[in-house]
Scaffold this active site. Structure first.
Site, short mmCIF file in Angstrom:
data_model
loop_
_atom_site.label_atom_id
_atom_site.label_comp_id
_atom_site.label_asym_id
_atom_site.label_seq_id
_atom_site.Cartn_x
_atom_site.Cartn_y
_atom_site.Cartn_z
N THR A 155 0.82 -1.21 0.00
CA THR A 155 0.00 0.00 0.00
C THR A 155 0.85 1.26 0.00
O THR A 155 0.31 2.37 0.08
CB THR A 155 -0.93 0.00 1.23
OG1 THR A 155 -0.12 -0.16 2.42
CG2 THR A 155 -1.94 -1.12 1.16
N ASP A 156 2.17 1.09 -0.10
CA ASP A 156 3.09 2.24 -0.03
C ASP A 156 3.70 2.52 -1.40
O ASP A 156 4.87 2.87 -1.51
CB ASP A 156 4.19 1.95 0.99
CG ASP A 156 4.79 3.23 1.55
OD1 ASP A 156 4.12 4.27 1.49
OD2 ASP A 156 5.92 3.18 2.06
N ARG A 157 2.88 2.38 -2.45
CA ARG A 157 3.38 2.62 -3.80
C ARG A 157 3.25 4.10 -4.17
O ARG A 157 2.62 4.47 -5.16
CB ARG A 157 2.63 1.74 -4.81
CG ARG A 157 2.71 0.27 -4.49
CD ARG A 157 2.18 -0.67 -5.55
NE ARG A 157 0.93 -0.27 -6.16
CZ ARG A 157 -0.28 -0.47 -5.64
NH1 ARG A 157 -0.40 -0.99 -4.42
NH2 ARG A 157 -1.36 -0.11 -6.29
#
Length: 431
Positions: free
Chosen positions: A331-333
């Site tokens: 989710t840290d893209r």
């Protein structure tokens, strides 16, 4: 002369003919006025395409900053000169005489600034610069001052200013034995040291066995958030291995347990040997400079292809990585977590991937937060890469469930994630 400077502020990048007409003077008179203005005027370009702008001066730097580059062999060369213009604008003059105009900071300058965990103590380590405590609160001129005076170890291959260049020439990387990692971890928890690399997880930089590495670590506590980070460090290592096995560029890594802490080394792709460097810019820097911010990896890469900044092959690789990342719960893209090397001025190629792991399960501070992992079906934009990325994601989750060093509770989460991806692959009619 005051009328000339006032007009240059109002009409930046004005051509000589229009400037003479607006001032109602002849070309020879205009040339004398510009010569008299000296450093207050920046000449941009050559011949009939020449334009002019009013400069600004930063205390301690003046109106221009020399820029040097370090090549892969560790040799220094003149890269160009950054001219500081009024209204926060900039003209970068390459060493070959060509140039680029930027309405704000050039992307390579913004990228070099102190970031994340390793950048948070920059002001405290350099009190003589009298900068605000948080780099996020710096003005563009304060960032330039920091880089030109203490920017010898920034991301990428460039060094701004004579003082930073002198500091780099006088320095040399000190080899570190991994047995000292526990000591370096304790030190970094007190005051961050090393390059101004982004990311908020505790880390430090080191030169180990002829490699420049970023070293992340998780504390000794076997429960709660620390235990989860210990699991996630292994997850990151295995994700990078999965990417390389599937034919994608990914940073090389290794993990180890030393003194009760878990460490993950990730090789830096902007460093070569002991002194060599490579240019590196994040997707965030490229979108701000060329297509505008606010785009995800897939859309940003498509826009960069349309702007002739990126190849079709690299855009496809980015789509694949974006899809794989979603299917493993990364989710840290954000655009700071994907980087590019400079192929030629204004053209870029994808750099090895880093920070790829299931951040959906990351703690928030000292707390574990329950989040559901929901893999998504393909979109029109990702249809061509989704099935293969899905198969690799399934293999990745399966490998995590069989990794003995991961905690039992975390492996149960991985098993549920594997099942969710497997169910989705069976349901979506894409091969």
């Amino acid at each position: 002369m005051s009328e000339l400077l006032s007009l240059l502020v109002q009409q930046p990048r004005i051509q000589a003919g229009e400037l003479a007409r607006r001032l109602a003077v002849s070309q020879p008179t205009l040339s004398r006025l510009i010569a008299k203005a000296g450093a207050h005027v920046c000449r941009m370009g050559k011949g009939r395409a020449t334009r002019y702008a009013h400069t600004r001066s930063v205390a301690g730097l003046g109106t221009r900053v020399p820029v040097h580059g370090v090549d892969e062999a560790g040799h220094i060369h003149r890269h160009g000169e950054l001219h500081l213009l009024a209204n926060g604008q900039h003209w970068f003059e390459h060493a070959d005489g060509t140039g680029e105009f930027f309405a704000g900071l050039p992307p390579f300058v913004a990228e070099m600034g102190p970031q994340g965990y390793l950048g948070q103590d920059f002001s405290r380590r350099h009190p003589d610069l009298e900068l605000p405590s948080r780099p996020l609160d710096w003005s563009a001129d304060q960032l330039l001052l920091a880089l030109a005076r203490r920017g010898e170890d920034c991301t990428g291959q460039l060094i701004l200013g004579g003082e930073s260049l002198s500091r780099w020439l006088a320095s040399a990387p000190l080899p570190v034995d991994p047995e000292r990692y526990s000591e370096l971890a304790r030190s970094s928890l007190g005051v961050s040291t090393g390059a101004a690399v982004g990311g908020t997880q505790p880390k430090f930089t080191a030169f180990v066995d002829g490699r420049h590495v970023l070293v992340k670590f998780a504390d000794t506590d076997r429960g709660g958030a620390a235990s989860r980070w210990r699991d996630l460090l292994i997850c990151e290592h295995l994700a990078l291995e999965t990417l390389r096995a599937s034919g994608h560029l990914a940073s090389r890594s290794r993990w180890m347990d030393i003194g009760g802490r878990r460490f993950l080394e990730v090789e830096r792709c902007d460093r070569v040997g002991d002194r060599g460097r490579r240019p590196l810019l994040s997707l965030r820097a490229l979108t701000h400079a060329y297509v505008g911010p606010g785009r995800d990896w897939t859309e940003a890469s498509r826009q960069l292809v349309a702007a002739q900044r990126l190849s079709d092959a690299d855009a496809r690789a980015v789509r694949w990585l974006d899809t794989f990342g979603q299917l493993i719960g990364n989710t840290d893209r954000h655009p700071g977590n994907l980087s590019f090397h400079v192929e030629s001025p204004g053209r870029f190629r994808l750099a090895p991937v880093y920070d790829m792991l299931p951040m959906v399960f990351a703690p928030v501070g000292a707390s574990l937060v329950k989040r559901d992992f929901e893999p998504l079906p393909p979109s029109a934009a990702t249809l061509d890469v989704w099935a293969e990325a899905g198969r690799q994601a399934l293999a990745y989750w399966t490998r995590l469930t069989r990794t003995p060093e991961l905690s039992a509770g975390f492996k149960e989460r991985c098993a549920r994630s594997r099942d969710a991806v497997e169910f989705l692959l069976a349901r979506v009619p894409v091969r």
